[in-house]
Scaffold this active site. Structure first.
Site, short mmCIF file in Angstrom:
data_model
loop_
_atom_site.label_atom_id
_atom_site.label_comp_id
_atom_site.label_asym_id
_atom_site.label_seq_id
_atom_site.Cartn_x
_atom_site.Cartn_y
_atom_site.Cartn_z
N CYS A 199 0.86 -1.32 0.20
CA CYS A 199 0.15 0.03 0.03
C CYS A 199 0.85 1.16 0.06
O CYS A 199 0.39 2.31 -0.49
CB CYS A 199 -1.06 0.17 1.31
SG CYS A 199 -2.17 -1.18 1.41
N HIS A 208 -3.26 7.66 2.10
CA HIS A 208 -3.58 6.24 1.50
C HIS A 208 -4.88 6.07 2.07
O HIS A 208 -5.20 6.27 3.10
CB HIS A 208 -2.62 5.36 1.96
CG HIS A 208 -3.12 3.81 1.87
ND1 HIS A 208 -3.84 3.41 0.60
CD2 HIS A 208 -3.28 2.96 2.69
CE1 HIS A 208 -3.82 1.98 0.79
NE2 HIS A 208 -3.66 1.82 1.99
N ASN A 234 -10.19 0.33 -0.26
CA ASN A 234 -8.48 0.23 -0.20
C ASN A 234 -8.12 -0.45 -1.36
O ASN A 234 -8.23 -1.57 -1.80
CB ASN A 234 -8.20 -0.38 0.92
CG ASN A 234 -6.72 -0.64 1.17
OD1 ASN A 234 -5.96 -0.06 0.27
ND2 ASN A 234 -6.30 -0.94 2.38
O1 UT7 Z 1 -4.04 -0.64 3.28
C1 UT7 Z 1 -3.10 -1.44 4.35
C2 UT7 Z 1 -3.33 -0.84 5.49
N1 UT7 Z 1 -4.45 -1.44 6.06
C3 UT7 Z 1 -5.02 -0.77 6.96
O2 UT7 Z 1 -4.51 0.09 7.63
C4 UT7 Z 1 -6.15 -1.61 7.68
C5 UT7 Z 1 -6.24 -1.33 9.11
N2 UT7 Z 1 -7.19 -1.90 9.94
C6 UT7 Z 1 -8.36 -1.70 9.86
O3 UT7 Z 1 -8.75 -0.66 9.11
C7 UT7 Z 1 -9.29 -2.07 10.85
O4 UT7 Z 1 -8.66 -2.89 11.97
C8 UT7 Z 1 -10.58 -3.24 10.21
C9 UT7 Z 1 -11.47 -2.39 9.38
C10 UT7 Z 1 -9.71 -4.13 9.49
C11 UT7 Z 1 -11.32 -3.71 11.30
O5 UT7 Z 1 -11.75 -2.66 12.26
P1 UT7 Z 1 -11.85 -2.74 14.12
O6 UT7 Z 1 -12.52 -1.77 14.43
O7 UT7 Z 1 -10.22 -2.87 14.35
O8 UT7 Z 1 -12.31 -4.08 14.36
P2 UT7 Z 1 -11.80 -5.61 14.69
O9 UT7 Z 1 -10.78 -6.02 13.90
O10 UT7 Z 1 -11.06 -5.16 16.06
O11 UT7 Z 1 -12.98 -6.36 15.04
C12 UT7 Z 1 -13.98 -5.76 15.78
C13 UT7 Z 1 -15.08 -6.96 15.69
C14 UT7 Z 1 -14.74 -8.43 15.77
O12 UT7 Z 1 -15.63 -9.14 16.34
P3 UT7 Z 1 -15.82 -9.54 17.85
O13 UT7 Z 1 -14.48 -10.27 18.13
O14 UT7 Z 1 -15.63 -8.32 18.76
O15 UT7 Z 1 -17.12 -10.37 18.04
C15 UT7 Z 1 -14.77 -8.64 14.30
O16 UT7 Z 1 -14.68 -10.17 14.19
O17 UT7 Z 1 -15.64 -6.86 14.31
C16 UT7 Z 1 -15.76 -7.94 13.53
N3 UT7 Z 1 -15.80 -7.90 11.92
C17 UT7 Z 1 -17.03 -7.72 11.36
N4 UT7 Z 1 -17.78 -7.69 11.70
C18 UT7 Z 1 -18.83 -7.41 10.76
C19 UT7 Z 1 -14.54 -7.90 11.59
N5 UT7 Z 1 -14.87 -7.52 10.24
C20 UT7 Z 1 -15.98 -7.50 10.16
C21 UT7 Z 1 -16.88 -7.33 9.03
N6 UT7 Z 1 -18.53 -7.35 9.44
N7 UT7 Z 1 -16.40 -7.23 7.72
#
Ligand code: UT7
Length: 320
Positions: A114, A247, A277
């Site tokens: 990225c 980005h 993204n």
């Molecule tokens: O381009 C390279 C750079 N990339 C990035 O910078 C990406 C960086 N990360 C992110 O943007 C975020 O971490 C995400 C969007 C990937 C995830 O958001 P988050 O607020 O960090 O959520 P999380 O991973 O802590 O997950 C929170 C909850 C979890 O459920 P539990 O364990 O709390 O029950 C996940 O399983 O959200 C759940 N979850 C979803 N729920 C519905 C993860 N993906 C999804 C989804 N739909 N698509």
């Protein structure tokens, strides 16, 4: 004579197929509401069956050349930032060269995931400053839809396909052009974001794996730091920045970075809602969309920043 690299033209290409968040709802356990709230993404474009990174890159390049009013015959070098090449080799850049009907100059790919476009831009600036090239086509092009594990809701909703391109031209050092860059990598973080396949391991192209919330914390911290260092190297301060073109991974990361840079959101170019993204394509796509909308005025100070697999991250400061 010292030269500066000035942006003469921009162009972009997005595949026709638009995928709204709701498309995922009957495939995995997710919702439009979750995706919007956690990422700011509303839709993304996916390449058509058989549509490749080089095909998209060529379309973006043709538009950038046309926008610049510079024919392909006058381009000395092509750099393509991509992690999703058509083939393991030759480079996408040489495919673009052939697609533009060029038999002269040189072409190569940069792979910093990225952060690829930021790395490519810094390299193009080096070629221009050292006198090795006068006009360089810098492209970010990706088909990340081909790297998705469609059962992994933590990644498959995030990414999209597309290409963006800019034409850089050497001018005698003046106010405009690329002013400074700051590039960083730390390979000890490889497990945070990687693809679980490759030529020398599985013999397959693999699927993307990401520890999203760990990467989120690195992003917020490292992006503001690298942007700050690049601004300092340019001899400027945060108050001099007219536009942040970040980005486009996650609207929450972008907002947190802008806040750390003391920039109001009115100064941030946001395309994440419509593109998702697109990895190395996201910054040149955002630059091109914003330039088409007449967002930038001559003399504006623009900061771009990105982080991706590696980890690799960096920022470029330029005067439009
Ligand atoms: O381009 C390279 C750079 N990339 C990035 O910078 C990406 C960086 N990360 C992110 O943007 C975020 O971490 C995400 C969007 C990937 C995830 O958001 P988050 O607020 O960090 O959520 P999380 O991973 O802590 O997950 C929170 C909850 C979890 O459920 P539990 O364990 O709390 O029950 C996940 O399983 O959200 C759940 N979850 C979803 N729920 C519905 C993860 N993906 C999804 C989804 N739909 N698509």
């Amino acid at each position: 004579m010292t030269h500066r690299a000035v942006i003469r033209g921009t162009g972009h290409y997005l595949p026709e197929r638009v995928i709204e968040n709701a498309w995922f709802e009957d495939k995995i356990d997710t919702s439009d509401e979750w995706i919007r709230a956690r990422t700011g993404i509303e839709r993304r474009h996916f390449a058509a069956e058989g549509e490749t990174t080089s095909q998209m890159a060529i379309k973006a390049a043709e538009r950038a050349l046309q926008n610049a009013g510079i024919p392909a015959e006058q381009i000395d070098a092509i750099i393509v930032a991509t992690s999703t090449p058509d083939l393991t080799f030759p480079s996408v850049a040489t495919m673009v060269q052939a697609g533009l009907g060029m038999k002269h100059g040189f072409a190569f790919d940069v792979q910093a995931v990225c952060a690829g476009f930021v790395f490519a831009l810094a390299n193009a600036d080096g070629l221009i400053r050292s006198g090795q090239a006068e006009r360089v086509l810098v492209i970010g092009a990706e088909t990340f839809s081909k790297l998705m594990d469609w059962e992994d809701r933590g990644t498959c909703v995030l990414f999209g396909d597309g290409a963006g391109a800019i034409v850089l031209e050497a001018v005698q050092a003046g106010e405009r052009g690329i002013l400074a860059h700051d590039l960083n990598s730390d390979g000890s973080y490889r497990d945070i974001l990687y693809v679980d396949g490759g030529v020398a391991t599985t013999g397959t192209s693999g699927k993307l794996r990401m520890q999203g919330n760990v990467l989120f914390r690195h992003a917020v911290e490292k992006l503001a730091e690298t942007a700050h260092r690049a601004i300092e190297k340019a001899g400027l301060s945060a108050g001099d920045v007219d536009w942040l073109v970040p980005h486009q991974a996650n609207a929450r990361i972008i907002a947190a970075t802008a806040q750390r840079m003391h920039l109001p959101m009115e100064k941030v170019v946001l395309t994440v809602a419509d593109h998702g993204n697109t990895s190395a394509a996201s910054i040149p796509l955002a630059l091109s969309v914003a330039a088409d909308a007449g967002t930038f005025a001559e003399g504006d100070v623009i900061v771009t920043e990105a982080i991706g697999g590696g980890l690799s991250w960096g920022a470029v400061v330029l005067r439009w």
